[in-house]
Motif scaffolding. Structure first.
Motif, PDB file in Angstrom:
ATOM      1  N   VAL A 229       0.861  -1.173   0.000  1.00 28.32           N
ATOM      2  CA  VAL A 229       0.000   0.000   0.000  1.00 28.32           C
ATOM      3  C   VAL A 229       0.904   1.231   0.000  1.00 28.32           C
ATOM      4  O   VAL A 229       1.563   1.546   0.993  1.00 28.32           O
ATOM      5  CB  VAL A 229      -0.932   0.009   1.228  1.00 28.32           C
ATOM      6  CG1 VAL A 229      -1.772   1.285   1.239  1.00 28.32           C
ATOM      7  CG2 VAL A 229      -1.819  -1.228   1.227  1.00 28.32           C
ATOM      8  N   ARG A 231       2.332   4.743  -2.872  1.00 26.45           N
ATOM      9  CA  ARG A 231       2.315   5.395  -4.173  1.00 26.45           C
ATOM     10  C   ARG A 231       3.422   4.804  -5.049  1.00 26.45           C
ATOM     11  O   ARG A 231       4.545   4.596  -4.585  1.00 26.45           O
ATOM     12  CB  ARG A 231       2.516   6.906  -3.995  1.00 26.45           C
ATOM     13  CG  ARG A 231       1.434   7.559  -3.155  1.00 26.45           C
ATOM     14  CD  ARG A 231       1.792   8.996  -2.779  1.00 26.45           C
ATOM     15  NE  ARG A 231       1.856   9.877  -3.942  1.00 26.45           N
ATOM     16  CZ  ARG A 231       2.175  11.160  -3.876  1.00 26.45           C
ATOM     17  NH1 ARG A 231       2.459  11.724  -2.703  1.00 26.45           N
ATOM     18  NH2 ARG A 231       2.208  11.914  -4.980  1.00 26.45           N
ATOM     19  N   LEU A 316       5.651   4.704   0.938  1.00 28.01           N
ATOM     20  CA  LEU A 316       4.662   4.274   1.912  1.00 28.01           C
ATOM     21  C   LEU A 316       4.037   5.477   2.618  1.00 28.01           C
ATOM     22  O   LEU A 316       4.600   6.589   2.592  1.00 28.01           O
ATOM     23  CB  LEU A 316       5.306   3.340   2.925  1.00 28.01           C
ATOM     24  CG  LEU A 316       6.076   2.133   2.360  1.00 28.01           C
ATOM     25  CD1 LEU A 316       6.495   1.196   3.475  1.00 28.01           C
ATOM     26  CD2 LEU A 316       5.260   1.404   1.310  1.00 28.01           C
TER      27      LEU A 316
END
Length: 368
Positions: A229, A231, A316
């Protein structure tokens, strides 16, 4: 060709990324500085035949219907040969003069081009070439070996499991048990491949076997990664001149529009911006941008890269930068991240191409 540097552009190849290599070659040839360089083309067919291509024939690949491909029709068979203290392109048919080459620009993606195999051939023929050497190319092509090298250097990588050919054949249940220690969703990947070919996003245990079998169609060695999880942020790196520190571009970010999707082959090359967008530069605060750039440079050096690489990372929520994977010969199509990031950093496409050739020409031959 007196007074100019002779550049052999090598493209096509035997990997699943063959057509992307053709598009990359057409873009690069269009950007070569004709006042400094003379281009000769070597197109490698899907079954490994080396053929002669003129610059005009390479440029015409951009107008091909569908995805372009190297064929033998109208293209004489050639090979490389070292003599008179130089590397030459030699025609298979008698009566054609050999062509001396000063530097090779290998625009090959995936196995048998980006994995150290052809780099070894260039080394043995005593010719300089753009990009990473044998060991760095091989390690960066193999997602498993990449993670081993980065982990040893203290550069964060995500949780993963390797499935080797004999393990899947002899103890499938044991492999699945090891994979189940990871948290879903999972990404199942051929260990040595690119452009997201053969990759599956797995959300349920019952889909895992099919995903591994799909990856094994492209590589008997498979890497299963825990979904992260964060970008998806990329950063392009150019080597420094004469041993200077490598340079990192402004980062770019992959924006996937479908929350259940990922940046697969279709999203990269076939559907425009409908599935995903490459946002360059990425909207990062200064501290995060600096961390991404530093991690990219650290990974470039730890992996022994030369010339260029694109380092793909995850940022993150707490700001930690985790390396996903490197790409030692990233695409140079109009939508590819590597040139877009350097263009955003102030270099034109032709300047990028000239810079890569200059870096290759100044690099010494032999062990470095």
């Amino acid at each position: 060709m007196a007074g100019k540097t002779s550049v052999a552009v090598v493209f096509g190849g035997m990997s699943s990324e063959h057509p992307i290599s053709c598009l990359t070659a057409a873009n690069v040839v269009a950007a070569v500085d004709a006042d400094r360089f003379d281009v000769v083309g070597i197109g490698i067919t899907r079954d490994g035949v080396w053929t002669s291509w003129s610059p005009e024939q390479i440029l015409a690949l951009r107008a091909a219907e569908g995805l372009p491909e190297v064929t033998t029709e109208g293209h004489p068979t050639v090979g490389l040969q070292r003599f008179d203290d130089a590397c030459h392109i030699v025609a298979a048919e008698a009566g054609q003069d050999p062509v001396r080459i000063d530097v090779v620009f290998p625009l090959l993606h995936g196995p048998f081009g980006e994995d150290g195999t052809i780099q070894g051939l260039f080394e043995m023929n005593g010719v300089r070439y753009v990009g990473c050497g044998v060991a760095a190319s091989a390690n960066c092509m193999d997602k498993h070996l990449t993670k081993v090298v980065l982990d040893e250097a203290g550069i964060p990588v995500g949780p993963y499991v390797v499935v080797r050919p004999h393990e899947w054949d002899d103890d499938r249940a044991g492999c699945l048990e090891r994979i189940e220690t990871l948290s879903y969703p999972l990404f199942v990947k051929p260990s040595r491949g690119g452009s997201s070919v053969g990759i599956s996003k797995v959300r349920r245990p019952e889909d895992l076997v099919d995903a591994v079998d799909e990856a094994r169609r492209y590589d008997p060695k498979v890497v299963v990664e825990e979904g992260i999880v964060g970008r998806e942020v990329e950063c392009s790196v150019l080597d420094g001149h004469d041993g200077a520190t490598p340079r990192a571009s402004l980062p770019g970010e992959i924006i996937v529009h479908d929350p259940d999707g990922f940046y697969d082959f279709d999203a990269k090359y076939l559907t425009g911006d409908s599935l995903a967008t490459v946002q360059v530069p990425a909207e990062l605060d200064e501290a995060t941008r600096d961390r991404v750039q530093q991690v990219a440079i650290d990974a470039f050096r730890a992996l022994g890269c030369e010339g260029l690489a694109r380092i793909d990372t995850f940022v993150l929520p707490d700001g930690t930068v985790v390396v996903n994977e490197p790409n030692t010969m990233p695409g140079f199509t109009k939508s590819s991240g590597f040139p877009l990031m350097w263009q955003a950093s102030g270099m034109s496409y032709p300047q990028i191409v000239s810079e890569l050739l200059d870096l290759a020409l100044e690099r010494p031959l032999g062990l470095r």
